[in-house]
Write a protein that holds these residues in place. Structure first.
Motif, mmCIF file in Angstrom:
data_model
loop_
_atom_site.group_PDB
_atom_site.id
_atom_site.type_symbol
_atom_site.label_atom_id
_atom_site.label_comp_id
_atom_site.label_asym_id
_atom_site.label_seq_id
_atom_site.Cartn_x
_atom_site.Cartn_y
_atom_site.Cartn_z
ATOM 1 N N THR A 1 2.885 40.607 17.669
ATOM 2 C CA THR A 1 2.550 39.422 18.456
ATOM 3 C C THR A 1 3.530 38.294 18.123
ATOM 4 O O THR A 1 3.862 38.081 16.960
ATOM 5 N N PHE A 2 3.981 37.599 19.136
ATOM 6 C CA PHE A 2 4.840 36.436 18.930
ATOM 7 C C PHE A 2 3.965 35.281 18.448
ATOM 8 O O PHE A 2 3.086 34.823 19.177
ATOM 9 N N LYS A 3 4.215 34.804 17.232
ATOM 10 C CA LYS A 3 3.480 33.670 16.670
ATOM 11 C C LYS A 3 4.489 32.551 16.442
ATOM 12 O O LYS A 3 5.326 32.633 15.548
ATOM 13 N N VAL A 4 4.396 31.522 17.272
ATOM 14 C CA VAL A 4 5.380 30.445 17.262
ATOM 15 C C VAL A 4 4.811 29.205 16.582
ATOM 16 O O VAL A 4 3.781 28.679 16.985
ATOM 17 N N ASN A 5 5.492 28.749 15.537
ATOM 18 C CA ASN A 5 5.153 27.499 14.885
ATOM 19 C C ASN A 5 6.086 26.442 15.465
ATOM 20 O O ASN A 5 7.255 26.361 15.092
ATOM 21 N N VAL A 6 5.569 25.651 16.367
ATOM 22 C CA VAL A 6 6.375 24.686 17.117
ATOM 23 C C VAL A 6 6.924 23.585 16.213
ATOM 24 O O VAL A 6 8.076 23.177 16.363
ATOM 25 N N LEU A 7 6.145 23.109 15.267
ATOM 26 C CA LEU A 7 6.602 22.019 14.412
ATOM 27 C C LEU A 7 7.642 22.469 13.392
ATOM 28 O O LEU A 7 8.479 21.681 12.967
ATOM 29 N N GLU A 8 7.599 23.725 12.984
ATOM 30 C CA GLU A 8 8.558 24.257 12.016
ATOM 31 C C GLU A 8 9.749 24.938 12.691
ATOM 32 O O GLU A 8 10.736 25.235 12.031
ATOM 33 N N GLY A 9 9.616 25.261 13.978
ATOM 34 C CA GLY A 9 10.682 25.948 14.694
ATOM 35 C C GLY A 9 10.836 27.396 14.264
ATOM 36 O O GLY A 9 11.942 27.919 14.219
ATOM 37 N N GLN A 10 9.722 28.043 13.941
ATOM 38 C CA GLN A 10 9.756 29.415 13.436
ATOM 39 C C GLN A 10 8.915 30.357 14.280
ATOM 40 O O GLN A 10 7.944 29.941 14.897
ATOM 41 N N LEU A 11 9.288 31.638 14.227
ATOM 42 C CA LEU A 11 8.510 32.712 14.842
ATOM 43 C C LEU A 11 8.139 33.707 13.760
ATOM 44 O O LEU A 11 9.015 34.198 13.035
ATOM 45 N N ASN A 12 6.860 33.990 13.648
ATOM 46 C CA ASN A 12 6.343 34.973 12.700
ATOM 47 C C ASN A 12 6.869 34.738 11.280
ATOM 48 O O ASN A 12 7.047 35.676 10.512
ATOM 49 N N ASN A 13 7.136 33.513 10.926
ATOM 50 C CA ASN A 13 7.643 33.110 9.605
ATOM 51 C C ASN A 13 8.949 33.795 9.212
ATOM 52 O O ASN A 13 9.372 33.696 8.075
ATOM 53 N N ASP A 14 9.576 34.534 10.121
ATOM 54 C CA ASP A 14 10.803 35.257 9.813
ATOM 55 C C ASP A 14 12.011 34.781 10.610
ATOM 56 O O ASP A 14 13.135 34.889 10.142
#
Length: 163
Positions: free
Chosen positions: A29-42
């Motif tokens: 699953t694509f998990k996007v952290n918008v404030l950190e600019g990251q996807l799946n922490n990787d």
């Protein structure tokens, strides 16, 4: 007689090789952290094409080099997420199939201050917000709801987007 036998053997060989089972690449699953600019922490906006393909092997299209009218990138059209590694940005559109850390898609333009503050640049159809990783650009439809977002490690002065 020999040539007929060879032709029949070739046809049988071709038919059996094309009948092999083929696997389907499955993506997490694509998990996007918008404030950190990251996807799946990787992954982030500076990730390479190789890193993106390794974590998400189920891309629907890959354009390796820029050409007239087509930007280089890795595209997941069925998930509505697009990576442009050479330009250091990620684009997420309104039919995104994944998880956003903030419910931005479909959010009203007036409700964004609580998460993002004031935009650095405003336009009629988009706002650009300064982030710790670079810039977040939100695009609005006619009802002033977010229908697309772009996360980039570039700033407003040197970002180069695909049209």
């Amino acid at each position: 007689m020999k040539s007929i036998f060879i032709i029949v053997a070739c046809i049988i060989t071709v038919n059996t090789t094309s009948a092999q089972l083929k696997t389907t690449n499955v993506c997490p699953t694509f998990k996007v952290n918008v404030l950190e600019g990251q996807l799946n922490n990787d992954l982030n906006t500076k990730s390479t094409a190789g890193e993106i393909k390794m974590l998400f092997p189920c891309f629907t299209e890959m354009v390796e080099e820029e050409s007239a009218g087509k930007c280089a990138g890795i595209f997941y059209k069925d998930k509505d997420i697009y990576f442009y590694p050479a330009r250091n940005y990620i684009e997420i559109r309104q039919n995104f199939k994944g998880q956003l850390s903030l419910p931005l898609l479909g959010a009203s333009r007036g409700s964004l201050f609580k998460w993002l503050g004031y935009p650095k640049i405003k336009d009629v159809s988009w706002d650009a917000f300064q982030t710790k990783y670079g810039i977040l650009i939100l695009y609005y439809n006619k009802a002033a709801k977010v229908n697309k977002l772009q996360m980039s490690s570039k700033n407003t002065d040197n970002i180069k987007l695909c049209e």
